[in-house]
Design a protein around this motif. Sequence first.
Motif, PDB file in Angstrom:
ATOM      1  N   VAL A 235       0.782  -1.345  -0.215  1.00  0.00           N
ATOM      2  CA  VAL A 235      -0.074  -0.261   0.162  1.00  0.00           C
ATOM      3  C   VAL A 235       1.144   1.305  -0.539  1.00  0.00           C
ATOM      4  N   HIS A 236       1.780   0.594   0.927  1.00  0.00           N
ATOM      5  CA  HIS A 236       3.010   2.464   1.506  1.00  0.00           C
ATOM      6  C   HIS A 236       3.167   2.542  -0.050  1.00  0.00           C
ATOM      7  N   ILE A 237       4.209   1.504  -0.701  1.00  0.00           N
ATOM      8  CA  ILE A 237       4.976   1.831  -1.861  1.00  0.00           C
ATOM      9  C   ILE A 237       3.526   2.508  -3.366  1.00  0.00           C
ATOM     10  N   THR A 238       2.291   2.361  -2.861  1.00  0.00           N
ATOM     11  CA  THR A 238       1.607   2.196  -3.870  1.00  0.00           C
ATOM     12  C   THR A 238       1.285   3.926  -3.718  1.00  0.00           C
ATOM     13  N   ALA A 239       1.038   4.345  -2.055  1.00  0.00           N
ATOM     14  CA  ALA A 239       0.313   5.618  -2.482  1.00  0.00           C
ATOM     15  C   ALA A 239       2.164   6.520  -2.452  1.00  0.00           C
ATOM     16  N   ILE A 240       3.145   5.789  -2.562  1.00  0.00           N
ATOM     17  CA  ILE A 240       4.583   6.908  -2.907  1.00  0.00           C
ATOM     18  C   ILE A 240       4.426   7.340  -4.237  1.00  0.00           C
ATOM     19  N   GLN A 241       4.454   5.623  -4.967  1.00  0.00           N
ATOM     20  CA  GLN A 241       4.168   6.175  -6.186  1.00  0.00           C
ATOM     21  C   GLN A 241       2.892   7.133  -7.143  1.00  0.00           C
ATOM     22  N   ASN A 242       2.016   7.254  -6.405  1.00  0.00           N
ATOM     23  CA  ASN A 242       0.306   8.712  -6.705  1.00  0.00           C
ATOM     24  C   ASN A 242       0.187   9.383  -5.382  1.00  0.00           C
ATOM     25  N   GLY A 243       2.124   9.609  -5.314  1.00  0.00           N
ATOM     26  CA  GLY A 243       2.137  10.954  -5.199  1.00  0.00           C
ATOM     27  C   GLY A 243       2.103  11.250  -3.172  1.00  0.00           C
ATOM     28  N   ALA A 244       2.275  10.600  -2.930  1.00  0.00           N
ATOM     29  CA  ALA A 244       2.681  10.625  -0.768  1.00  0.00           C
ATOM     30  C   ALA A 244       4.096  11.277  -0.874  1.00  0.00           C
ATOM     31  N   SER A 245       4.170  11.879   0.626  1.00  0.00           N
ATOM     32  CA  SER A 245       5.359  12.654   0.535  1.00  0.00           C
ATOM     33  C   SER A 245       6.101  11.848   2.096  1.00  0.00           C
ATOM     34  N   ILE A 246       5.068  11.547   2.189  1.00  0.00           N
ATOM     35  CA  ILE A 246       5.640  10.833   3.657  1.00  0.00           C
ATOM     36  C   ILE A 246       4.884  10.124   4.129  1.00  0.00           C
ATOM     37  N   ILE A 247       5.444   8.617   4.141  1.00  0.00           N
ATOM     38  CA  ILE A 247       4.420   7.567   4.712  1.00  0.00           C
ATOM     39  C   ILE A 247       5.054   6.901   6.521  1.00  0.00           C
ATOM     40  N   ARG A 248       3.121   7.056   6.853  1.00  0.00           N
ATOM     41  CA  ARG A 248       3.759   6.959   8.725  1.00  0.00           C
ATOM     42  C   ARG A 248       3.340   5.290   8.721  1.00  0.00           C
ATOM     43  N   VAL A 249       4.607   4.811   9.537  1.00  0.00           N
ATOM     44  CA  VAL A 249       4.149   3.290   8.987  1.00  0.00           C
ATOM     45  C   VAL A 249       5.101   2.665  11.239  1.00  0.00           C
ATOM     46  N   HIS A 250       4.343   1.070  10.964  1.00  0.00           N
ATOM     47  CA  HIS A 250       5.092   0.581  12.121  1.00  0.00           C
ATOM     48  C   HIS A 250       6.250   0.001  11.832  1.00  0.00           C
ATOM     49  N   ASP A 251       6.654  -0.804  10.575  1.00  0.00           N
ATOM     50  CA  ASP A 251       8.192  -0.706  10.644  1.00  0.00           C
ATOM     51  C   ASP A 251       8.318  -1.031   9.900  1.00  0.00           C
ATOM     52  N   VAL A 252       9.736   0.149  10.734  1.00  0.00           N
ATOM     53  CA  VAL A 252      10.242   0.729   9.607  1.00  0.00           C
ATOM     54  C   VAL A 252      11.688   0.595   8.765  1.00  0.00           C
ATOM     55  N   ARG A 253      11.887  -0.283   8.617  1.00  0.00           N
ATOM     56  CA  ARG A 253      13.767  -0.341   8.262  1.00  0.00           C
ATOM     57  C   ARG A 253      12.414  -1.104   6.699  1.00  0.00           C
ATOM     58  N   PRO A 254      11.751  -1.960   7.230  1.00  0.00           N
ATOM     59  CA  PRO A 254      11.304  -2.489   5.396  1.00  0.00           C
ATOM     60  C   PRO A 254      10.708  -1.196   4.418  1.00  0.00           C
ATOM     61  N   HIS A 255      10.315  -0.387   5.123  1.00  0.00           N
ATOM     62  CA  HIS A 255       9.300   0.677   4.591  1.00  0.00           C
ATOM     63  C   HIS A 255      10.844   1.787   3.862  1.00  0.00           C
ATOM     64  N   ALA A 256      11.745   1.805   5.316  1.00  0.00           N
ATOM     65  CA  ALA A 256      12.512   2.722   4.883  1.00  0.00           C
ATOM     66  C   ALA A 256      13.735   2.073   3.702  1.00  0.00           C
ATOM     67  N   ASP A 257      14.295   0.562   3.632  1.00  0.00           N
ATOM     68  CA  ASP A 257      14.313   0.203   2.236  1.00  0.00           C
ATOM     69  C   ASP A 257      14.563   0.646   1.546  1.00  0.00           C
TER      70      ASP A 257
END
Length: 272
Positions: A235-257
Amino acid sequence: MAKAASYALPTRRAHVMGILNVTPDSFSDGGRFSAADVALEHAKSMIAEGADLLDVGAESTRPGSTPVELDEEWARLAPILEPVIDLGIPVSIDTYKAEIARRAGSAGAALVNDVWGLQKDPAMADTVAELGLPVVMMHNRDEADAGIDILADIDRFFEISMSLADRAGIPRDKQILDPGFGFGKTIDQNFIILNRLETLKKHGLPILAGASRKRMIGAVLGVETDERLFGSMAVHITAIQNGASIIRVHDVRPHADCVRMLEATRLERNPA
């Protein structure tokens, strides 16, 4: 005491906001980090894993949660807020109460994250303006309604939030919009928002997306809350590709990668 870090909005890659809940009843990690020493260690871990900022909250906003009085919310925050701020990373205060925002801002918080988009507490817009901090204005509803045009509803809500911010004197370059995945929306409406997130860029403000471990993921994958990492990443990868500048997450390392790989792909080179 370390100097509190300020927050500059993303200009290049998306930012990863790590979630630090100091609540006993959060939908995902309720009670796990309510002890100050445990919360501080978790904050350190998220920083080491690549968080750009941390979002600290002391009142659960999950559906059906019990509202928390101001004094109780502050009692939960007070032992942990300044120690986390002293770690040297920008800290967001997740609250819809102006007085909590004021106290947190005075302690060194760098951002206010209001899940009611400045529309719950009449003093919030003026308080944020006085603090001089950026603010996340999230779309919310008391309950979901499958019969509405959810994108039109979000637009109307944001127009009110931006008007409140403008009148209070919060500069446009300190306003951030969050469509509020999971807040007063049906499962299908969440996916409509995700698929058409780019349409929200017409407001000219950065977009925050926060769908970490939420019910929309469990509904599709048929998994419990603690098994929703991969769905959250999708979901967050899709959100970034669709224009999100910030993602709010519980699991930081996988999302940072993921963010680093998306940036390398966009640049067609190693951004390091």
